[in-house]
Scaffold this motif. Structure first.
Motif, PDB file in Angstrom:
ATOM      1  N   ARG A   1       0.880  -1.167   0.000  1.00  0.00           N
ATOM      2  CA  ARG A   1       0.000   0.000   0.000  1.00  0.00           C
ATOM      3  C   ARG A   1       0.910   1.206   0.000  1.00  0.00           C
ATOM      4  O   ARG A   1       1.853   1.291   0.798  1.00  0.00           O
ATOM      5  CB  ARG A   1      -0.873   0.020   1.261  1.00  0.00           C
ATOM      6  N   SER A   2       0.674   2.126  -0.912  1.00  0.00           N
ATOM      7  CA  SER A   2       1.456   3.354  -0.912  1.00  0.00           C
ATOM      8  C   SER A   2       0.528   4.538  -1.150  1.00  0.00           C
ATOM      9  O   SER A   2      -0.528   4.399  -1.781  1.00  0.00           O
ATOM     10  CB  SER A   2       2.562   3.311  -1.973  1.00  0.00           C
ATOM     11  N   TRP A   3       0.935   5.682  -0.622  1.00  0.00           N
ATOM     12  CA  TRP A   3       0.115   6.882  -0.750  1.00  0.00           C
ATOM     13  C   TRP A   3       1.018   8.099  -0.618  1.00  0.00           C
ATOM     14  O   TRP A   3       2.014   8.080   0.095  1.00  0.00           O
ATOM     15  CB  TRP A   3      -1.004   6.914   0.284  1.00  0.00           C
ATOM     16  N   GLY A   4       0.668   9.130  -1.357  1.00  0.00           N
ATOM     17  CA  GLY A   4       1.457  10.351  -1.345  1.00  0.00           C
ATOM     18  C   GLY A   4       1.469  10.976  -2.722  1.00  0.00           C
ATOM     19  O   GLY A   4       0.445  11.022  -3.406  1.00  0.00           O
ATOM     20  N   VAL A   5       2.642  11.432  -3.155  1.00  0.00           N
ATOM     21  CA  VAL A   5       2.782  12.158  -4.412  1.00  0.00           C
ATOM     22  C   VAL A   5       3.796  11.460  -5.299  1.00  0.00           C
ATOM     23  O   VAL A   5       4.915  11.156  -4.860  1.00  0.00           O
ATOM     24  CB  VAL A   5       3.232  13.611  -4.154  1.00  0.00           C
ATOM     25  N   ARG A   6       3.391  11.174  -6.526  1.00  0.00           N
ATOM     26  CA  ARG A   6       4.302  10.781  -7.594  1.00  0.00           C
ATOM     27  C   ARG A   6       3.579  11.072  -8.908  1.00  0.00           C
ATOM     28  O   ARG A   6       2.356  11.254  -8.910  1.00  0.00           O
ATOM     29  CB  ARG A   6       4.729   9.316  -7.497  1.00  0.00           C
ATOM     30  N   PRO A   7       4.283  11.148 -10.026  1.00  0.00           N
ATOM     31  CA  PRO A   7       3.619  11.572 -11.272  1.00  0.00           C
ATOM     32  C   PRO A   7       2.479  10.631 -11.659  1.00  0.00           C
ATOM     33  O   PRO A   7       2.661   9.426 -11.791  1.00  0.00           O
ATOM     34  CB  PRO A   7       4.757  11.513 -12.299  1.00  0.00           C
ATOM     35  N   VAL A   8       1.280  11.191 -11.841  1.00  0.00           N
ATOM     36  CA  VAL A   8       0.104  10.438 -12.271  1.00  0.00           C
ATOM     37  C   VAL A   8      -0.682  11.301 -13.253  1.00  0.00           C
ATOM     38  O   VAL A   8      -0.494  12.521 -13.341  1.00  0.00           O
ATOM     39  CB  VAL A   8      -0.803  10.025 -11.086  1.00  0.00           C
ATOM     40  N   GLY A   9      -1.574  10.652 -13.997  1.00  0.00           N
ATOM     41  CA  GLY A   9      -2.433  11.369 -14.918  1.00  0.00           C
ATOM     42  C   GLY A   9      -1.678  11.876 -16.129  1.00  0.00           C
ATOM     43  O   GLY A   9      -0.581  11.413 -16.461  1.00  0.00           O
ATOM     44  N   ALA A  10      -2.279  12.861 -16.801  1.00  0.00           N
ATOM     45  CA  ALA A  10      -1.678  13.429 -18.006  1.00  0.00           C
ATOM     46  C   ALA A  10      -0.384  14.167 -17.668  1.00  0.00           C
ATOM     47  O   ALA A  10      -0.183  14.629 -16.537  1.00  0.00           O
ATOM     48  CB  ALA A  10      -2.662  14.383 -18.672  1.00  0.00           C
ATOM     49  N   ARG A  11       0.498  14.257 -18.657  1.00  0.00           N
ATOM     50  CA  ARG A  11       1.751  14.986 -18.469  1.00  0.00           C
ATOM     51  C   ARG A  11       1.461  16.448 -18.131  1.00  0.00           C
ATOM     52  O   ARG A  11       0.549  17.061 -18.686  1.00  0.00           O
ATOM     53  CB  ARG A  11       2.607  14.937 -19.724  1.00  0.00           C
ATOM     54  N   GLU A  12       2.259  17.004 -17.243  1.00  0.00           N
ATOM     55  CA  GLU A  12       2.113  18.412 -16.934  1.00  0.00           C
ATOM     56  C   GLU A  12       2.627  19.237 -18.112  1.00  0.00           C
ATOM     57  O   GLU A  12       3.630  18.886 -18.746  1.00  0.00           O
ATOM     58  CB  GLU A  12       2.879  18.747 -15.661  1.00  0.00           C
ATOM     59  N   PRO A  13       1.935  20.345 -18.437  1.00  0.00           N
ATOM     60  CA  PRO A  13       2.294  21.092 -19.643  1.00  0.00           C
ATOM     61  C   PRO A  13       3.624  21.817 -19.555  1.00  0.00           C
ATOM     62  O   PRO A  13       4.240  22.116 -20.586  1.00  0.00           O
ATOM     63  CB  PRO A  13       1.133  22.086 -19.789  1.00  0.00           C
TER      64      PRO A  13
END
Length: 362
Positions: A173-185
């Protein structure tokens, strides 16, 4: 926005549960794998929530007879965090931190399952993963890992496979921040990361579990590394572990890995079976990557990957898990077991002779 989660004492901020801080890359994720004792059948599953993106996705994969069958599903979440179902894939937490049931309902693809994971030990909390790219936060998450045994059944194209009580596996189980979703512009001025070195080795032995992982920079310095043995004596942590790798010729895949844990303990891992492509669970997948929006209606898809498609060189098979036989030497006694060697190597890594972006090891 109030949801079912607000009736549980789970709040971490003054906001309702639906709101998870301010970072659009916040995620909350389940991962599972399991395998027959001889490695002839391998399965894996994942489910991820992305509260700021309003998406939840899940996947289930089975590798048998050299073919990896992939089921993927995605839907919009509406902020609800306690609906653990996406299309035909669902989870039930029977006993928190001890027992979880994974179900794959009949669908228009080849996979169905009802599988129960029973933990062997209390979860291991890994060191917090924090990585910055210049001034921008790239990763900041907590992960817990836990070995256990599976029971139940699954089927592939109508072929039933009984999962005996002795089938080992791992969940995290992991939680927090890492790159997800569409690429940032707008990427950071320094550019996006072009180096990532990752090893993870959850292993099952008769009377103990072992976990070793390492995130290294290009010079080989670890920015997150830990080895842990969990058994009758509780948890034993080894903070100064080192490792060595022998490469499969012409690839960036491990032929054999050894680790010196310290305190007279050493580990040797040898891949012995077909590899599992993590893209089946969405990792690095261009269309089914984590947190991508597939429209207002729930989306479900199926595909398969033959052994040749999971060979070195396919971008969808750069991030893999390999079934391994494991030998743990402790005080002159060698314990034999099985496990998984997860590996993803992008960019240079001086100690193991990796150069360039994806050039094979020399």
């Amino acid at each position: 926005m109030l949801t079912k989660g607000d009736d549980y004492p789970l709040h971490q901020t003054s906001e309702p549960i639906a709101f998870a801080g301010t970072d659009r890359n916040f995620y909350d994720r389940y991962f599972f794998n399991g395998y027959s004792p001889d490695g002839s059948v391998f399965f894996a599953a994942a489910m991820g929530f992305y509260p700021q993106l309003g998406i939840v996705d899940a996947s289930f994969c089975v590798l048998v007879d050299g073919v990896q069958h992939n089921l993927r599903a995605s839907r919009r979440s509406g902020g609800e965090r306690l609906d653990l179902s996406v299309g035909p894939i669902s989870l039930e937490i029977d006993a928190p931190l001890e027992v979880i049931t994974l179900r794959i309902a009949p669908n228009d693809g080849p996979l169905t399952a009802e599988l129960t994971f029973s933990a062997r030990h209390f979860p291991i909390e890994e060191p917090r993963f924090i990585r910055r790219n210049g001034t921008r936060l790239f990763m900041d998450y907590t992960r817990m890992t836990q070995n256990g045994f599976w029971s139940g059944r699954l089927s592939v194209d109508g072929r039933p496979i009984e999962v005996g009580d002795g089938w080992p596996g791992t969940r995290d189980r992991s939680w927090g921040v890492r790159p997800v979703g569409a690429r940032e512009p707008q990427p950071p001025p320094e550019g996006n990361f072009s180096q990532f070195f990752w090893l993870w080795t959850p292993c099952n032995f008769a009377d103990r579990s072992l976990f070793f992982h390492s995130n290294d920079d290009g010079e080989g310095s670890p920015w997150n590394r830990r080895a842990v043995i969990a058994g009758e004596r509780g948890e034993q942590h080894f903070d100064a572990a080192t490792f060595g790798i022998e490469w499969q010729p012409g690839t960036r895949r491990v032929a054999r890995m050894t680790a010196d844990l310290g305190g007279g303990r050493s580990l040797a891992l040898t891949p012995t079976g077909p590899v599992f492509a993590m893209s089946g669970l969405g990792y690095t997948h261009p269309h089914w990557g984590h947190g991508l929006d597939h429209g207002p209606e729930p989306a479900v898809a199926h595909d398969s990957m033959a052994e040749a498609e999971r060979a070195w060189g396919n971008p969808l098979a750069m991030h893999i898990q390999a079934f391994v036989t494991a030998e743990l030497t402790d005080g002159g006694i060698t314990h034999r077991g099985v496990g998984v060697l997860e590996q993803m190597f992008v960019g240079p890594h001086a100690p193991t002779r990796l150069t360039g972006l994806m050039e094979p090891a020399s």
